[in-house]
Design an enzyme around this catalytic site. Sequence first.
Site, mmCIF file in Angstrom:
data_model
loop_
_atom_site.group_PDB
_atom_site.id
_atom_site.type_symbol
_atom_site.label_atom_id
_atom_site.label_comp_id
_atom_site.label_asym_id
_atom_site.label_seq_id
_atom_site.Cartn_x
_atom_site.Cartn_y
_atom_site.Cartn_z
ATOM 1 N N SER A 1 0.850 -1.197 0.000
ATOM 2 C CA SER A 1 0.000 0.000 0.000
ATOM 3 C C SER A 1 0.881 1.241 0.000
ATOM 4 O O SER A 1 2.040 1.197 0.443
ATOM 5 C CB SER A 1 -0.875 0.014 1.255
ATOM 6 O OG SER A 1 -1.576 1.239 1.366
ATOM 7 N N TYR B 1 -2.220 -0.503 10.414
ATOM 8 C CA TYR B 1 -2.343 -0.845 8.985
ATOM 9 C C TYR B 1 -1.022 -0.523 8.285
ATOM 10 O O TYR B 1 -0.483 -1.355 7.541
ATOM 11 C CB TYR B 1 -3.507 -0.071 8.361
ATOM 12 C CG TYR B 1 -3.716 -0.385 6.886
ATOM 13 C CD1 TYR B 1 -4.184 -1.634 6.475
ATOM 14 C CD2 TYR B 1 -3.444 0.564 5.904
ATOM 15 C CE1 TYR B 1 -4.375 -1.936 5.128
ATOM 16 C CE2 TYR B 1 -3.633 0.285 4.558
ATOM 17 C CZ TYR B 1 -4.097 -0.966 4.173
ATOM 18 O OH TYR B 1 -4.283 -1.250 2.835
#
Length: 253
Positions: free
Chosen positions: A149, A162
């Site tokens: 990501s 995350y």
Amino acid sequence: MTRRLEGTVALVTGASSGIGRATALELAREGASVALVGRREDRLSDLAAEISKGGEQALVVPADITTPQAAAEAVERTVEGLGRLDTLVNNAGLMLLGPAPGADLEDWRRMIDINLMGLMYTAHAAVPHLVKAASQEPRRVADIVNIGSLAGRSAFAMSAVYSATKFGVGAFSEALRQELAGRHVRVSVVEPGSVDTELRTHNPAVIQQHIVAALGDIERLQSQDIADTVGYIVTRPRHMAVAELLVRPTEQV
Ligand SMILES: NC(=O)c1ccc[n+]([C@@H]2O[C@H](COP(=O)([O-])OP(=O)(O)OC[C@H]3O[C@@H](n4cnc5c(N)ncnc54)[C@H](OP(=O)(O)O)[C@@H]3O)[C@@H](O)[C@H]2O)c1
């Protein structure tokens, strides 16, 4: 048109929605047989039917890959059912955002279990099969594509854990890339910016509103954009490895 993955087998985790679903379809369009891994079996079955209509083989492998046993079983079922394994797309993931102080520790554990442990367990089980495929025709090269990501390149407030998992994906990918390069198993990491999928819907409404406000009114990526990226990576010639690609919506700063 020559289909560049003819005679190969791919396993896509998180194939029941979003980026994984689009990627499975993309790899099948290039001629790969595809194992579809995820927990929602009904979604996987619908996708398998769609792939079969296009003339390719798809295998539904319902699994929660957060344990080593389940990840290994998913890989073994793929090899038993489809005969080999050339491409692993480690895509399954979960994004639960919010301030770290006072966070529910169970949310942290769930993210680490799938984004990091599930990805690593699946890679661990797949490597022997990928090494074997890389020594064989038709391509004499094999691929692991890990979906990281933008949050694995830069950390943001509200995404501490995350981001930690996605930084971990980057580190794991780079070390594994070095270890497998000599055996023609390429390891790549794709780092998407904001993609229009179900990912953010697992958060409470107030957090979803925060995400929308932080991003602003921009045109987000579609799952197909990332599927195209994965397709590009795994169809490169044997001597060329794309180690890392960061893909943003044009307007995302
Ligand atoms: N959307 C974005 O903006 C964005 C940006 C950067 C990176 N990413 C990454 O892209 C990947 C795909 O996400 P997405 O955006 O396509 O979201 P999504 O539609 O929510 O897809 C997530 C997938 O992961 C699967 N999954 C979750 N937990 C699992 C488990 N324990 N075992 C097996 N499968 C599991 C889900 O399937 P089941 O529920 O059926 O198990 C689902 O298919 C994730 O790694 C995410 O972090 C997304």
